[in-house]
Design an enzyme around this catalytic site. Sequence first.
Site, PDB file in Angstrom:
ATOM      1  N   GLU A 156       0.701  -1.265   0.026  1.00  0.00           N
ATOM      2  CA  GLU A 156      -0.252   0.007   0.224  1.00  0.00           C
ATOM      3  C   GLU A 156       1.034   1.121  -0.139  1.00  0.00           C
ATOM      4  OE1 GLU A 156      -3.253  -0.085   2.940  1.00  0.00           O
ATOM      5  OE2 GLU A 156      -3.696   2.142   2.646  1.00  0.00           O
ATOM      6  N   ARG A 216      -7.495   2.333  13.803  1.00  0.00           N
ATOM      7  CA  ARG A 216      -8.588   1.319  13.605  1.00  0.00           C
ATOM      8  C   ARG A 216      -8.444   0.401  14.996  1.00  0.00           C
ATOM      9  NH1 ARG A 216     -11.567  -1.293   9.650  1.00  0.00           N
ATOM     10  NH2 ARG A 216     -11.175   0.682   8.131  1.00  0.00           N
ATOM     11  N   ARG A 270      -3.486  -6.679   6.176  1.00  0.00           N
ATOM     12  CA  ARG A 270      -4.901  -6.910   6.248  1.00  0.00           C
ATOM     13  C   ARG A 270      -5.443  -7.038   7.840  1.00  0.00           C
ATOM     14  NH1 ARG A 270      -5.970 -12.736   3.422  1.00  0.00           N
ATOM     15  NH2 ARG A 270      -7.813 -12.401   2.680  1.00  0.00           N
ATOM     16  N   GLU A 327     -10.660  -8.174   5.025  1.00  0.00           N
ATOM     17  CA  GLU A 327      -9.987  -8.257   6.193  1.00  0.00           C
ATOM     18  C   GLU A 327     -10.885  -8.820   7.273  1.00  0.00           C
ATOM     19  OE1 GLU A 327      -7.566  -4.070   6.432  1.00  0.00           O
ATOM     20  OE2 GLU A 327      -9.638  -3.801   5.428  1.00  0.00           O
TER      21      GLU A 327
END
Length: 1358
Positions: free
Chosen positions: A831, A909, A941, A1290
Amino acid sequence: MGLLNADQRAGEASTELIFFVNGKKVVEPHPDPEWTLLWYLRRKLRLTGTKLGCAEGGCGACTVMVSKYNRKEKRIIHLAVNACLAPVCAMHGLAVTTIEGIGTTKTKLHPVQERLAKAHGSQCGFCTPGIVMSMYSLLRTTQNIKYSDLEVAFQGNLCRCTGYRAIIEGYKTFIEDWEVKRVANGTSSHSNGTSNGNGCAMGKDCCKNKIDDSETEFIFDKSSFLPYDPSQEPIFPPELKLYPVLDEQYLVYEGSKTTWYRPTELSTLLKLKEKYNDAKIVVGNSEVGVEVKFKHCVYPVIIMPNFVPEMNTIKENETGLVVGASVTLMEMENVFKSYIDLLPTYKTRTLKTIISMLNWFAGKQIRNVAAIGGNIMTGSPISDLNPILMSLKVKLNLMSEKDGPRSVFMDETFFTGYRRNVVKPNEILLSIEVPYSTRYQYLRAYKQAKRREDDISIVTAAINVEFENHTNIIKYINIAYGGMAPVTKVAVNTSKALKGLKWDERMVEKTYECLLEEFPLPPSVPGGNVLFRRTLTMSLFFKAYLAIAKDVCKDYLNEDLIIPYHSSGAEQFHGGMPKSSQYFELVGDRQVKSDAVGRPITHFSAMKQVTGEAIYCDDIPTAEGELYLAFVLSSKAHARIVSINADEALKQPGVVAFFSGKDLTKDQNSIGPIFHDEELFATEKVISQGQTIGVIVAEDQQTAQDAARKVKIEYEELQPIIVTIEDAIKHNSFYKQYPKSIKRGDPDKAFEDPNNIVIEGQCRMGGQEHFYLETHAAFAIPKKEDDELEIICSSQHPSEITKLVSHILHVPMNRIVTKVKRMGGGFGGKESRGMLISLPVALAAHKLQRPVRCMLDRDEDMQMTGTRHPFLIKYKVAFTKEGKIMGARVNIYNNGGYSIDLSGPVVERAMFHFENAYYIPHCEVIGHICKTNLPSNTAFRGFGGPQGMFGAENMAWDIASKLGKTAEEISRINLYRENLTTHYGQSLVHCTLQRCWDECVEKSNLAQRRIDIENFNKQHRWRKRGIYIVPTKFGIAFTEKLLNQAGALLIIYTDGSVLLSHGGTEMGQGLHTKMLQVASRALGVDISKIHISETATDKVPNTSATAASAGSDLNGMAVLEACETLNKRLQPFKDKNPDGKWEDWVLQAYLNRVSLSATGFHATPDIGYDFKNNIGKPFNYFTFGAACTEVEIDCLSGDHQILRSDIVMDLGESINPAIDIGQIEGGFVQGYGLFTMEELIYSPTGTLYSRGPGAYKIPGFGDIPLEFNVSLLKGAPNPRAVYSSKAVGEPPLFLASSAFFAIKEAIKAARVDAGVPLDFYLESPATSARIRMACEDHITKRIPRPEPGSFVPWNVVP
Ligand SMILES: Cc1cc2nc3c(=O)[nH]c(=O)nc-3n(C[C@H](O)[C@H](O)[C@H](O)COP(=O)(O)OP(=O)(O)OC[C@H]3O[C@@H](n4cnc5c(N)ncnc54)[C@H](O)[C@@H]3O)c2cc1C
Ligand code: FES
Ligand code: FES
C-alpha cells in the site's frame, strides 16, 4: 578409464551444456556455474512462467520437473525440483519441464492446470506455477495416488492467499474413485463415478446436500473437468534415452568466478579433490546454493559427483545398508522402504526411524536432490539426520587419492566445532553404513520446529536403546541432540549413567538429572528459546520413553510399563485428509444466464495463472538498454553516517551510476504516504537497519548487487537503540501526533461501583511479515520526451507512486503514468512501502534516461519494507458478577518503527475495534504509537483491527476465568444488538452478529463437542483439546473520509467489446473479477465481452489505495455509475430496435455520433468522523461473523493441530461466493499464522534474523484445519454496497484468533492436570515454545530461570 591428473583429463572434457526444456534441445556453449536453472529459464529462455519467490528453496514458486533416464533400471525418473537452487550446469543430459510445457490457454490446458483454476485454487497466482508443477510431477511419477502422496508433494510449496483448501479440493479429484478407475482402465471418457460432484470432501454426506434441497449448484463443478489421460503426456526426449553419451561425459564449465567439474569416475573425483582441497562437492546444492546467494560465498571450484557410480548406489552388507554419499534423500527413502517390506520388522527399526524423520525434513523438492552426504558434511547443529546417525554411531567411509580409504564412526568425536568435522580437506565422504537394528534394540527420533512440515528444527532428539534379552534392562543407550550446542551433541554422560537401569520412571528421573547437567545453555545462546530447548531435551526423551515402553510391552514384555492415561505422550501429530464444506446462497433460476452477479465464477485470470501466462512486473520483457538497480542498505539501527564511498563500486565493469541523498534536495528526499517524515535516502543518520542509503545501477542484476556490497559506509553508532514497545515506553519514544483517545461515559464510575468486579491485564500481539509471494518490484521506462515516465510496479496505490515520483523529480503528475497489471499478493504490504522501490527506480530511469528495473530479493524485502505492527494492550475492565461488561479503560501501543507511515490510522482502527463485538457502556481507549529503530511498520490485512479485537477477547477470557464461566457465556451476554451504539457513537443497523453467532454455535455442535472434549481431556495426560468461539465486527470504510472515493472508465468499442478500467488494483483478491461481474449485470452483456487490462493513473486518476476491504464497494459503485451513463446513452437505440443485439445498439450509437466512453465516480455518502468531539460515522457499515475452532495440543512438545474450524460470515448478497469463500479461508489461514506461528525475530540491536522462509514460517498445506466449514449467512442483503454485497478482505482474519484461544483452553486443561494455577499469560503468537512452556509440569519446573536483567538475550520481541 582413470587419467593421470585432473588437468590432463580436463583436456578432453566437454565444455558445452546440453539439456532439454519442454522437449526442445538447448545447447549452451558457455555455461556459467553461477547461473541457476531459474535464472536461465527466465532470463535466457524467457520462460517467465516459473517464479522466483525466495531463492532459498523455501516457497516452491520455482518448482519445475526434471526428468532423467536411469539406464541401469531402464526407467525414466521425474522429480519436482526447486529451479532457484538447481545450478543450470547440473542439467546436462536431463529434460526440464516448466509450466509452459504442459498446457496453454492457446492450445489446451493440462488437467492439473484446469482443475486448480476451476476449483478456485489460484488467487494472486504467484505460487500457482509451482503448485501445478508439484502436482504434475506427482502425476508423472505415481500411479494410484493416495492422499498421503499429495501431502508429501506439497510440503515444499507455500501459498499466502488461498488457505490451501481450494487447492487440495481441486487436486483431491485425482485420487477419487471416478478418476482412479478411469486412469486404471485407460479410458478417457469422463464419468463422475461415485462422487457427488460438488467439490466437497463429505461426498453425499455434505451438509449442502442436507440443508436445502433447492441447492444444486456448487462452488466448482467436477463434471466439467478435463479427464486426465497419462498416455497423452509428452515423451521423454528419445535422444537422451537412446544415447548414453551425455551421461558419460566429463564436464568442465569455466565461469568468471567458478569452475565446475563433473567427473564420472571416482579416481578423477579424488584427483580433483587432491588438487583443489577447498573445492565444494555439490550434489543437491541445497546448502551451497543458499551460501552463495545469501552469504555471498564464492567457491572457485565446484565438483559434482552425481555421476560417480560408487557414490550413487545403496548396497546391502552383513550388518545393514551402505548408502553412497551422493544418494538423494528421496532415493534413500524409497530404497529403505523396499528393505522394510522384505526384512523382519525388528531389523528395520533404524530404517523406519530415518524414514519417519525424512517426512519432516525440508520439502519434497529439496529431498529429491539433496544428498545424505551433504547433510552430514554440512554439519549443521540443527541437522535432522545427524542426531539419528550419531545415536547409531554409523560408520562413514572416506577416501582420498593420497591416503586411500579410511573409516570413521559418527560418534562424539566426529564434529570438531561449528560445521567442522574430522574429514580431511583432500578427502571425500564415499558412503555411510546404516546398521539394521537388533531384536532388542529400539530407536526413536523427534524433531520440534515452529512448523511441522518443511522447517528447520529447534531441537531434534534421537534415542537408541538396546535391552538385555527379553527384559527392560538397558544394555546400551546412546542419546543425541541437535539444536543444543554448536554441533550435534551426544549425551555421553547421560548415556553412560543409564546403562544397566530398568526402563521405568526412576530411569526417566535419572535421565532428567543427567540431561540438565550435560546440556546447560547460557541465557544469551544463539537461537534463543533457552528454556524451551532445555525443556525439550527432557520432554522428547520422555516421549521416547513412553513410545519405547509401549513397544517393548507389545513386543515381548507382558507387563504394563505405563498407564493408558500417559500413553498419549508417545504420539506425534500426523496430518490426514482434510474435509471441508462451503455453504452459500445460490442465484435463483430467474436470474438470466448472462448475469454473472452472485455466481461462483472463477478468477478472471485463473487460466492464465495456471499456465504461467499471467504477467507480473518482473515478467515484462527486457527493454532495449535496460539497467538493474540494487540497494545499499543500512546495517546499523541507529548511527550517524560518517561517510558514504561508492568509488570502488563505480569502478566495477558494468556499473553505471550510484544515487544517494546527494542527488536530491532535502525536500525532494523527504517522503511518506501521509507525513513526509522519512528520507528516501538516509543522509546524516540511519535510524533503522534496512534503510536505503543509496542505490547502484548497473548493466545486470548480479553486477549491481555485487557492486552495492562494495559501497563503503562508515558509521558512528548512537544510543539508544529502541526495538521493543517496552523500550519505547521506557525512553518515552512516541510519535508526537499521538496519543489520541475515544471516550464514552465515565469508566471511572464503573470501576468505583461496588457492584462491579474490576480486573487489570494486558496482552501482546506480535508483528507479521506480509510474505506476499511476489516481492516488491518496479520497472521504469523514460519516454524521452517532456520528462514523461512510465512506471510499472507492484503497488496497491499507483496514484501515490505517481504523486511521490512527481515530488522527487519535480515533474508534474500528468507526465508520470503508474501502471499495475497484477500483484503476486499485497495484503497491505504494497500500500505505501512500494515507494521505497519505485522511487529510486524512477529516479534512476529519469536521470539516466534508460529503463531501470528492480525486484527485491526476499531478504531485502523482509529487511526493508516493514510488517504488521506489534501491539501491546493494557486494560482495566469492570463487570458484573454475571459477566456483563460495564466499563473499560484500554491503552493501546503499537510499534511504528522509524517513520510514522500509516501507523496513525492503524492505531486508530485498533481503537475503533478494541471492543470487538461487545457493547461497553463506559469506556476510554487511548492509542499510542511507539517510535523505534525498526523498519517502518505498515498496513497489513486488518490494519490494526485484529490487534484491537484481540484486546477485547483477552478481556472476555479474563472475565470468564475470574467468574469461573466459559468465555462463550461472557461473549454471548455482551454481544452488540441492533441499534446499540459503538463507543464512537455509530449505531448498529442490520446487525447480524447474533445470527452469525447462533448459527456458528449450532453448526459447530459446540455444546456436544465441549462435553466430548472434557472426556478426552480426562483420559489423556499429554494431549489436550480446547474449543473456542469468537465473534467479529469489522468496520468497512477508510476511516479518513477523503479516501472513500473511487473512479472508473468504461469504453465500448464499435465491435461491442468493452474495456473497463477502475481505480482498484488486482492482488489476487478477485477485485477485477467482481468488477466484471458488476459491469456484466449493469450493462446486461455477457462477461466474456468485457475486459480489464490493468490499473493505470492515466485512465483513472487520483485513486485511493486498494485497501480497507473497500475495493469492491468503492470501485463497484463507480463502475455501476459508468455503466448506467452508457446505458442511458444506448437506451434510445435499444428502444428503436428492441430485438437487436448489444453489438447492433453499440454500432447504431456510434453511427449517430454518441460517445461510447464514460467515467463513473463514487464518494461514499453519509460518512465521516470527528475525533476531537467523538461524533460522526467512521464506517459505512460492518461485516459480521463468528468462528469456532477446536485444537489439540501436545503438552510435551508444544505442537498442535487444528481439528476443526466452523466459520459463519455475513457477506450480504455475495457478488461471487467462490471468491468470497476464498477470501474467508485465505484470511483465516493468514490469521492462523499470525496467532500461532509467525514470529519476527530481532536482535536487541535491531537486526532482523527472520529474513526468509527458512526462518520465518507461514502456514503450509499441512497446517490447515482437518475439517474446515465455511457458511455465508443467508437472507442478509446489505443496502450500503454494490448489489447488496459486503466487503470481505479483512474481516475474516481475526476469526483465526479462535485457534489461539482454543489453544489457551487446551493449555488450561493441561494445567489442571499438572495442578498449577489456571491463571496464566500467553502472548500471541502461540508458538510451540510458548505452548510448551505454558503447559507447566514436572519437567519445566526443573529448569533454572536466569535472573532477569543479568544477561543480554539473543533476541527480543518487538
Ligand atoms: C529449503 C531447505 C530446507 C532444508 N531443510 C532441512 C531440514 O529440514 N533438515 C536438515 O537437516 N537440513 C535441511 N536443509 C539443509 C540441506 O538440505 C541438507 O543439509 C542437505 O542434505 C544437503 O545436501 P545437498 O546435496 O544439497 O548438499 P550440497 O549443498 O550439495 O553440499 C553441502 C555440503 O556438503 C559437502 N559435501 C557434499 N557431499 C560431500 C561428499 N561426498 N564428501 C565431502 N563433502 C561433501 C559440500 O562440499 C558442501 O559443503 C534444508 C535446506 C534447504 C535449502
Ligand atoms: S523461489 Fe525457489 S523455492 Fe522459493
Ligand atoms: S495464490 Fe498462492 S500465493 Fe497467491
